[in-house]
Design an enzyme around this catalytic site. Structure first.
Site, PDB file in Angstrom:
ATOM      1  N   ASP A  46      37.586  27.408  36.360  1.00 35.98           N
ATOM      2  CA  ASP A  46      38.185  27.927  35.124  1.00 35.98           C
ATOM      3  C   ASP A  46      39.675  28.183  35.332  1.00 35.98           C
ATOM      4  OD1 ASP A  46      37.590  29.437  32.390  1.00 35.98           O
ATOM      5  OD2 ASP A  46      38.984  30.688  33.544  1.00 35.98           O
ATOM      6  N   TYR A  51      47.823  30.800  33.194  1.00 30.14           N
ATOM      7  CA  TYR A  51      47.718  31.196  34.608  1.00 30.14           C
ATOM      8  C   TYR A  51      48.819  30.525  35.451  1.00 30.14           C
ATOM      9  CZ  TYR A  51      42.963  32.525  33.114  1.00 30.14           C
ATOM     10  OH  TYR A  51      41.881  33.049  32.445  1.00 30.14           O
ATOM     11  N   LYS A  76      42.581  26.511  28.964  1.00 34.42           N
ATOM     12  CA  LYS A  76      42.728  27.246  27.705  1.00 34.42           C
ATOM     13  C   LYS A  76      44.175  27.154  27.247  1.00 34.42           C
ATOM     14  CE  LYS A  76      39.934  30.725  30.061  1.00 34.42           C
ATOM     15  NZ  LYS A  76      40.481  30.678  31.420  1.00 34.42           N
ATOM     16  N   HIS A 109      42.622  30.318  23.791  1.00 34.46           N
ATOM     17  CA  HIS A 109      42.579  31.450  24.725  1.00 34.46           C
ATOM     18  C   HIS A 109      42.360  32.784  24.000  1.00 34.46           C
ATOM     19  CE1 HIS A 109      44.185  32.604  28.966  1.00 34.46           C
ATOM     20  NE2 HIS A 109      43.280  33.457  28.568  1.00 34.46           N
ATOM     21  N   LEU A 191      32.768  40.885  37.281  1.00 32.55           N
ATOM     22  CA  LEU A 191      32.562  41.947  38.286  1.00 32.55           C
ATOM     23  C   LEU A 191      33.316  43.206  37.882  1.00 32.55           C
ATOM     24  CD1 LEU A 191      33.062  39.696  41.466  1.00 32.55           C
ATOM     25  CD2 LEU A 191      30.885  40.452  40.470  1.00 32.55           C
ATOM     26  N   ILE A 231      32.033  33.458  35.643  1.00 33.31           N
ATOM     27  CA  ILE A 231      33.115  32.848  36.433  1.00 33.31           C
ATOM     28  C   ILE A 231      33.819  33.885  37.314  1.00 33.31           C
ATOM     29  CG2 ILE A 231      33.592  30.776  35.059  1.00 33.31           C
ATOM     30  CD1 ILE A 231      35.730  32.486  33.530  1.00 33.31           C
ATOM     31  N   SER A 234      37.272  34.701  43.217  1.00 33.22           N
ATOM     32  CA  SER A 234      37.560  35.194  44.555  1.00 33.22           C
ATOM     33  C   SER A 234      38.457  34.188  45.252  1.00 33.22           C
ATOM     34  CB  SER A 234      36.291  35.409  45.382  1.00 33.22           C
ATOM     35  OG  SER A 234      36.683  35.949  46.628  1.00 33.22           O
ATOM     36  N   ASN A 243      29.127  34.936  46.225  1.00 33.34           N
ATOM     37  CA  ASN A 243      28.958  34.982  44.768  1.00 33.34           C
ATOM     38  C   ASN A 243      28.066  33.857  44.246  1.00 33.34           C
ATOM     39  OD1 ASN A 243      30.601  37.203  44.823  1.00 33.34           O
ATOM     40  ND2 ASN A 243      32.433  36.158  44.063  1.00 33.34           N
TER      41      ASN A 243
END
Ligand SMILES: NC(=O)c1ccc[n+]([C@@H]2O[C@H](COP(=O)([O-])OP(=O)(O)OC[C@H]3O[C@@H](n4cnc5c(N)ncnc54)[C@H](OP(=O)(O)O)[C@@H]3O)[C@@H](O)[C@H]2O)c1
Length: 277
Positions: A46, A51, A76, A109, A191, A231, A234, A243
């Site tokens: 993702d 980003y 996105k 997004h 998380l 998603i 880490s 995970n």
């Protein structure tokens, strides 16, 4: 090596139920993370224009040597690329940075309702899908009211709605709406997000001890059992592997009832009528 199960989307394509989140990794960090993730068995990555790491994702994919057809890549487009022509240019830019001919999933997004451009953006997404540049199209941070407008004014039902979701931020009404309309809900910050205290909750340690799992694995199993796509991010290859190891145990109804105490209520989490970019 664990490979995530697949979930079938409303357009017939399949999405690996567990993928790798990549925010806030930069190009260099993400290239390494993608190589480690793909080695560990991840097939779903993702990213987003915002980003600033799509080039690194593309570099990681190529360095892994894994066939493009085996991978599921999401990007996105943020507010800068809302509106017809801007969305076309936005996806072209992403494809060029990723070094790909198509993405598996293209998301709006944020709805940014104040701009009132998400309907025209969506109509462009429909065209980009028909042209094969995005296999599946979806949205992120959409509340039922935003989705209602898409359903009323456009032709294609979003395949996915990616929203902030965890045992603390459960968004039950949003999930029910998505599911009633055949939209798969995808959990981001599953998380609790970086720096969150969710993983410190004693119930997660207790359940982890019961199943020989970590608190993070218990939380991820909670998502999986509710049919959510998830998603976790880490950058650490050991935690990345951990995970993915969530398909060999099951939570009992009693466990789920205890986890329900972590729910912070309907007002928890961000509000996309007030935030976003
Ligand atoms: N659509 C949107 O608007 C939106 C918004 C936010 C995020 N996202 C996407 O969702 C992805 C995931 O969300 P997120 O990054 O906010 O939060 P998250 O995945 O819930 O949490 C990430 C944090 O948990 C740590 N972590 C990961 N695995 C762990 C484990 N097994 N044990 C303990 N700690 C662990 C990570 O640290 P280490 O890296 O050190 O392991 C990091 O600090 C993002 O990366 C992004 O791709 C989308």
């Amino acid at each position: 090596m664990t490979i995530s199960p697949l979930i079938t989307l409303n357009d017939g394509h399949s999405i690996p139920q567990l993928g790798l989140g990549t925010w806030p990794l930069d190009d260099r960090q993400v290239a390494t993370a993608v190589v480690h993730a793909l080695e560990a068995g991840y097939r779903h990555i993702d990213t987003a224009v915002k980003y600033g790491n799509e080039e690194g994702v593309g570099n990681g994919i190529r360095a892994s040597g894994i066939d493009r057809g085996e991978l599921f890549i999401t990007t996105k487009l943020d507010g800068e690329f809302q509106g017809q022509d801007r969305a076309v240019a936005g996806l072209e830019g992403s494809l060029s940075r990723l070094g790909l001919d198509y993405v598996d999933l293209l998301l709006i997004h944020w709805p940014l309702p104040g701009r009132d451009e998400f309907v025209s953006t969506w109509k462009t997404f429909e065209r980009l899908q028909a042209e094969g540049k995005a296999r599946s199209i979806g949205v992120s941070n959409f509340k039922p009211a935003h989705l209602e407008r898409l359903l009323a004014e456009t032709d294609v039902v979003p395949a996915v709605n990616q929203i902030q979701l965890s045992p603390a931020v459960t968004r039950t009404a949003d999930r029910e709406f998505d599911s009633r309309h055949g939209i798969v809900t995808e959990s981001y910050s599953p998380l609790g997000g970086s720096g969150a205290s969710l993983l410190q909750a004693p119930i997660l340690t207790q359940l982890g001890e019961k199943y020989g799992k970590t608190p993070a694995q218990v939380v991820l199993r909670w998502h999986i059992e509710q049919g959510l796509v998830v998603i976790p991010k880490s950058a650490n290859s050991e935690r990345m592997r951990q995970n993915l190891e969530v398909f060999d145990f099951a939570l009992s109804p009693q466990d789920l009832a205890e986890l329900a105490d972590l729910d912070e209520g309907p007002g928890a989490g961000n509000d996309s009528d007030r935030t976003g970019h």
